[in-house]
Design a protein around this motif. Structure first.
Motif, PDB file in Angstrom:
ATOM      1  N   PRO A 237      51.220  17.158  33.201  1.00  0.00           N
ATOM      2  CA  PRO A 237      51.475  15.710  33.248  1.00  0.00           C
ATOM      3  C   PRO A 237      52.679  15.332  34.103  1.00  0.00           C
ATOM      4  CG  PRO A 237      52.163  16.606  31.126  1.00  0.00           C
ATOM      5  CD  PRO A 237      51.419  17.701  31.840  1.00  0.00           C
ATOM      6  N   VAL A 238      53.721  16.163  34.108  1.00  0.00           N
ATOM      7  CA  VAL A 238      54.938  15.801  34.834  1.00  0.00           C
ATOM      8  C   VAL A 238      54.687  15.775  36.343  1.00  0.00           C
ATOM      9  CG1 VAL A 238      57.284  16.536  35.402  1.00  0.00           C
ATOM     10  CG2 VAL A 238      56.524  16.555  33.030  1.00  0.00           C
ATOM     11  N   THR A 239      54.042  16.800  36.878  1.00  0.00           N
ATOM     12  CA  THR A 239      53.759  16.817  38.313  1.00  0.00           C
ATOM     13  C   THR A 239      52.816  15.694  38.691  1.00  0.00           C
ATOM     14  OG1 THR A 239      53.976  19.233  38.231  1.00  0.00           O
ATOM     15  CG2 THR A 239      53.099  18.290  40.253  1.00  0.00           C
ATOM     16  N   ASN A 240      51.873  15.374  37.806  1.00  0.00           N
ATOM     17  CA  ASN A 240      50.902  14.321  38.096  1.00  0.00           C
ATOM     18  C   ASN A 240      51.496  12.921  38.077  1.00  0.00           C
ATOM     19  OD1 ASN A 240      47.764  14.890  38.407  1.00  0.00           O
ATOM     20  ND2 ASN A 240      48.645  16.556  37.197  1.00  0.00           N
ATOM     21  N   ILE A 241      52.728  12.790  37.623  1.00  0.00           N
ATOM     22  CA  ILE A 241      53.405  11.491  37.727  1.00  0.00           C
ATOM     23  C   ILE A 241      53.409  11.020  39.181  1.00  0.00           C
ATOM     24  CG2 ILE A 241      55.693  10.400  37.574  1.00  0.00           C
ATOM     25  CD1 ILE A 241      56.167  12.056  35.022  1.00  0.00           C
ATOM     26  N   LEU A 242      53.468  11.986  40.106  1.00  0.00           N
ATOM     27  CA  LEU A 242      53.546  11.663  41.529  1.00  0.00           C
ATOM     28  C   LEU A 242      52.201  11.785  42.241  1.00  0.00           C
ATOM     29  CD1 LEU A 242      56.970  13.346  42.316  1.00  0.00           C
ATOM     30  CD2 LEU A 242      56.487  10.925  41.992  1.00  0.00           C
TER      31      LEU A 242
END
Length: 423
Positions: A237-242
């Protein structure tokens, strides 16, 4: 995902580098290049028809303005035929792009030039080691006996509530978990990472973006009714924020950290290597993620390795760093270093972190770009690392620090636990 431009322009290099991962890419790459040639030819044909249609539209407009209705209508019929041909080509183009992308997602990332050759973990290279391996008394116990003795982790109760691999943390065991999470998060934020609290369920697009789907679909827990996936790591989820974001160059690096529970099916895992905390289906982990300029990503990888090393030294745990060989690397990684701590009672090394550079592989899937000084958008590099995964850290802390009086807590953790001994 590898870019079609890279595969087309550097076919032999791609095949050679993928061989280091023991992936025979020649056949699939030849297929992709053949499809791409047809795709480009179809695109050119469609562009030519669209250009002709645009010219006809202008002529038709001019004829109507001039009162030449009959000639205009003749051209309208010709324009209609061109539109039908264009629609056919568009449909063919979409099919070719899907066929090509379905093949592209099956190809793993190419390893960095520094990656050691090898097929199994035995071929990994020990690049650093720190700390003295503790020598325990002859009556020392493994952590699964210590957790029962001090009533801090209950594996049987977890089995009752859910199943094997879902332990229940109790008393000082629960406080130790919370202390480690807060310690890791505090160290990450002090190092410049922005704390994120993401959802622990993600959609297919998120799983695809970081490379878990379709490669590791069988290892993820799937909520079928809503088509969501329980995260195997906060990286997803964290990488997919961008995802679908275009950054400015001066916004790099983007540094994020997150604590989440993590879920992995670990299908096929069994035997003594999964006993106790050695391998769980649910576990806690603090993750660090960076999005960086391609020119600086390997310098950043070293910084992330140093961050994890600092945490392990603070916990006074002997550890080593392994440069993973091609055959032991993940599907998406270009370069990975594993951190292992020594578990004295089990007399074995336990993996507690992987720090990886994915280069542009995830960014291509995520459509994550940044605009350089020339104004052109290009893929960023993504990196992540466990800082740290808790289960095997706890196992090593319990085993290595056991005494006749109880289990000593490392000095760095005492302000977080509020106690210096589990007794």
């Amino acid at each position: 995902m590898l870019s079609i431009h890279y595969i087309r322009e550097k076919k032999e290099e791609a095949i050679e580098r993928l061989a280091i991962k023991n992936f025979d890419a020649r056949e699939i790459i030849e297929q992709i290049i053949s499809i791409d040639e047809t795709r480009r030819k179809t695109q050119n044909e469609m562009d030519t028809l669209l250009n002709s249609s645009n010219q006809l539209a202008k002529q038709i407009g001019d004829l109507f303005k001039s009162g030449k209705t009959a000639e205009a209508n003749d051209l309208k019929n010709k324009s209609g035929a061109l539109k039908e041909e264009t629609a056919v080509l568009k449909e063919r183009l979409e099919a070719l792009e899907k066929e090509m992308n379905d093949l592209l997602v099956k190809i793993p990332n190419t390893p960095h030039a520094s990656t050691p050759k090898g097929k199994t973990p035995a071929d990994n290279v020990n690049v650093y080691q720190w700390g003295e391996v503790p020598v325990l008394a002859s009556n020392a116990k493994p952590h699964w006996e210590l957790t029962s003795q001090y009533d801090i982790i209950d594996f049987e109760l977890g089995n009752k509530l859910t199943g094997a691999g879902f332990p229940v943390y109790k008393g000082k065991g629960a406080k130790l978990q919370r202390a480690l999470i807060n310690f890791f998060l505090d160290k990450a934020t002090l190092s410049g990472y922005k704390e994120i609290q993401p959802p622990i369920l993600v959609n297919e697009a998120s799983g695809f973006g970081t490379g878990q789907l379709p490669d590791k679909e069988g290892q993820m827990y799937h909520v079928g009714l809503d088509n969501y996936y329980l995260i195997p790591t906060a990286e997803v989820p964290v990488t997919n924020i961008l995802r679908d974001v275009i950054l400015k160059e001066d916004e790099l690096p983007v540094m994020m950290t997150a604590y989440t529970p993590c879920f992995r099916r670990e299908a096929g895992s069994y035997g003594k290597d999964v006993r106790g905390l050695n391998r769980l289906h649910q576990f806690d982990k603090v993750e660090i993620v960076q999005v960086q300029h391609p020119d600086k990503s390997y310098e950043t990888l070293e910084d992330m390795k140093n961050h994890v090393s600092m945490l392990l030294k603070a916990l006074e745990l002997p550890f080593r760093i392994l440069h993973l060989c091609g055959g032991d690397m993940s599907f998406a990684s270009a370069c990975t270093f594993d951190f292992e701590v020594y578990s004295a009672a089990q007399q074995k090394w336990l993996e507690v972190s992987s720090v990886s550079n994915f280069e542009t592989f995830q960014a291509n899937r995520l459509k994550l770009r940044f605009k350089g000084k020339d104004g052109k958008a290009q893929p960023a590099h993504t990196l992540n690392g466990s800082a740290l995964a808790l289960p095997r850290i706890v196992a090593a802390l319990l085993e290595n620090n056991q005494t006749e009086m109880g289990i000593k807590i490392p000095a760095a953790l005492i302000p977080y636990t509020g106690f210096d001994l589990i007794d």
